[in-house]
Design a protein around this motif. Structure first.
Motif, PDB file in Angstrom:
ATOM      1  N   LYS A   1       0.374   4.880   6.985  1.00  0.00           N
ATOM      2  CA  LYS A   1       0.534   4.232   5.483  1.00  0.00           C
ATOM      3  C   LYS A   1       1.911   4.207   5.600  1.00  0.00           C
ATOM      4  O   LYS A   1       2.468   3.495   4.859  1.00  0.00           O
ATOM      5  CB  LYS A   1       0.203   5.657   4.695  1.00  0.00           C
ATOM      6  N   PHE A   2       2.708   5.144   6.182  1.00  0.00           N
ATOM      7  CA  PHE A   2       4.320   4.909   6.248  1.00  0.00           C
ATOM      8  C   PHE A   2       4.774   3.640   7.121  1.00  0.00           C
ATOM      9  O   PHE A   2       5.545   2.968   6.529  1.00  0.00           O
ATOM     10  CB  PHE A   2       4.924   6.049   7.062  1.00  0.00           C
TER      11      PHE A   2
ATOM     12  N   LYS B   1       0.684  -1.118  -0.135  1.00  0.00           N
ATOM     13  CA  LYS B   1      -0.018   0.081   0.077  1.00  0.00           C
ATOM     14  C   LYS B   1       0.842   1.223   0.012  1.00  0.00           C
ATOM     15  O   LYS B   1       0.553   2.169  -0.628  1.00  0.00           O
ATOM     16  CB  LYS B   1      -0.874   0.068   1.094  1.00  0.00           C
ATOM     17  N   PHE B   2       1.978   1.026   0.799  1.00  0.00           N
ATOM     18  CA  PHE B   2       2.954   2.406   0.918  1.00  0.00           C
ATOM     19  C   PHE B   2       3.462   2.836  -0.701  1.00  0.00           C
ATOM     20  O   PHE B   2       3.402   3.916  -1.001  1.00  0.00           O
ATOM     21  CB  PHE B   2       4.251   2.120   1.616  1.00  0.00           C
TER      22      PHE B   2
ATOM     23  N   LYS C   1      11.967   1.569   0.735  1.00  0.00           N
ATOM     24  CA  LYS C   1      12.329   1.035   1.997  1.00  0.00           C
ATOM     25  C   LYS C   1      12.954   2.361   2.530  1.00  0.00           C
ATOM     26  O   LYS C   1      12.606   2.651   3.882  1.00  0.00           O
ATOM     27  CB  LYS C   1      13.514   0.049   1.983  1.00  0.00           C
ATOM     28  N   PHE C   2      13.715   3.068   2.022  1.00  0.00           N
ATOM     29  CA  PHE C   2      14.296   4.330   2.553  1.00  0.00           C
ATOM     30  C   PHE C   2      13.453   5.317   3.041  1.00  0.00           C
ATOM     31  O   PHE C   2      13.353   5.964   3.905  1.00  0.00           O
ATOM     32  CB  PHE C   2      15.587   4.973   1.791  1.00  0.00           C
ATOM     33  N   LEU C   3      12.275   5.693   2.047  1.00  0.00           N
ATOM     34  CA  LEU C   3      11.280   6.548   2.188  1.00  0.00           C
ATOM     35  C   LEU C   3      10.516   6.365   3.287  1.00  0.00           C
ATOM     36  O   LEU C   3      10.022   6.881   4.068  1.00  0.00           O
ATOM     37  CB  LEU C   3      10.595   6.782   1.001  1.00  0.00           C
ATOM     38  N   ALA C   4      10.136   4.844   3.572  1.00  0.00           N
ATOM     39  CA  ALA C   4       9.245   4.542   4.530  1.00  0.00           C
ATOM     40  C   ALA C   4       9.937   4.551   5.994  1.00  0.00           C
ATOM     41  O   ALA C   4       9.314   5.411   6.825  1.00  0.00           O
ATOM     42  CB  ALA C   4       8.937   2.909   4.397  1.00  0.00           C
TER      43      ALA C   4
ATOM     44  N   CYS D   1       7.409  -3.302   5.016  1.00  0.00           N
ATOM     45  CA  CYS D   1       7.388  -4.511   4.324  1.00  0.00           C
ATOM     46  C   CYS D   1       8.343  -4.365   3.037  1.00  0.00           C
ATOM     47  O   CYS D   1       8.783  -5.346   2.302  1.00  0.00           O
ATOM     48  CB  CYS D   1       6.033  -5.255   3.787  1.00  0.00           C
ATOM     49  N   GLU D   2       8.741  -3.064   2.651  1.00  0.00           N
ATOM     50  CA  GLU D   2       9.356  -2.829   1.612  1.00  0.00           C
ATOM     51  C   GLU D   2      10.853  -3.277   1.815  1.00  0.00           C
ATOM     52  O   GLU D   2      11.518  -2.951   2.746  1.00  0.00           O
ATOM     53  CB  GLU D   2       9.419  -1.408   1.007  1.00  0.00           C
ATOM     54  N   THR D   3      11.496  -3.742   0.704  1.00  0.00           N
ATOM     55  CA  THR D   3      12.853  -4.016   0.771  1.00  0.00           C
ATOM     56  C   THR D   3      13.712  -3.615  -0.536  1.00  0.00           C
ATOM     57  O   THR D   3      14.800  -3.818  -0.663  1.00  0.00           O
ATOM     58  CB  THR D   3      13.207  -5.712   0.767  1.00  0.00           C
TER      59      THR D   3
END
Length: 246
Positions: free
Chosen positions: A100-101, A60-61, A113-116, A106-108
């Motif tokens: 949302k962040f 979703k992010f 990943k960095f932004l979240a 779960c981002e890799t």
């Protein structure tokens, strides 16, 4: 000569009473094929609670960021890449943006990943009293990130939990009712520590040893969770020993 050749050929022939070799097919377990003849059932895989579970390809992010729902941008300077906020962080609607962040845990893949992770860090550092009312909305993203069982994601999520607990007053106590949802995965990784003998464990140098992070996170949850924290942690992680009582 002919008799010798016939004798040698007969030696190569199987004995009349020798059983015929039967080729057995390997079939998966719990299928109707297991009822057939001349088959071998494929053994079941060994259970492994720490086995990675791939997160969704598009979180979703990532969708929110692609649609321009976040007031952030990436900028480059002499120190590298960093997040630039288009509005003052104190003016953000935390009920809308912070969950949302957290979906981005779960981002890799870079730069998501960095932004979240950087966005979470900035919002927790400047959120103050805005953080506590949003706690119920953060539980599901935290649980989903831990359930991936990906050590990279789990380590990042544990660090975020530590920052969340210490970000504002009463946040640690507000998390106690949700231990039943977020602590079961701690049992899987609590005793996973890399042992390299005389080698160098770079995960400890980079603060990415998942077993150590689990222990640190449990201790922080106990210290900031109030008088009911330890008994609730003990119910979910039986091997945990109090850092306060001991």
């Amino acid at each position: 000569m002919d008799s010798g050749r016939v004798f040698r050929q007969n030696l190569r022939r199987p004995m009349p009473t020798a059983p015929k070799r039967i080729l057995r097919r390997v079939v998966p377990a719990f299928t109707i094929q297991t009822l057939q003849e001349n088959i071998t059932v494929q053994p079941l895989p060994r259970p492994d609670a720490s086995l990675k579970r791939s997160p969704k390809l598009a979180t979703k992010f990532r969708r929110f960021y692609t649609c321009g729902d976040f007031p952030i941008a990436t900028v480059f300077d002499t120190r590298g890449i960093k997040v630039a906020w288009k509005v003052e962080i104190e003016e953000l609607n935390y009920h809308n943006h912070l969950p949302k962040f957290f979906e981005g845990l779960c981002e890799t893949v870079h730069p998501y990943k960095f932004l979240a992770q950087q966005g979470i860090h900035d919002m927790l550092q400047n959120g103050g009293p805005k953080i506590l009312p949003v706690i119920p909305q953060l539980i599901v993203p935290i649980k989903n990130a831990l359930n991936t069982r990906n050590p990279e994601i789990v380590c990042a999520t544990l660090k975020v939990i530590q920052s969340l607990v210490m970000s504002a007053d009463m946040v640690g106590k507000a998390l106690v009712p949700y231990y039943r949802q977020i602590l079961p995965i701690f049992n899987v990784f609590k005793n996973i520590n890399v042992n390299l003998g005389d080698g160098i464990d770079y995960t400890q140098m980079n603060h990415e040893n998942v077993g150590d992070l689990v222990q640190e996170t449990l201790e922080i949850l106990e210290r900031y969770g109030g008088e009911d924290a330890f008994i609730n942690i003990k119910n979910m992680v039986p091997t945990y020993e109090s850092c306060i009582l001991n």
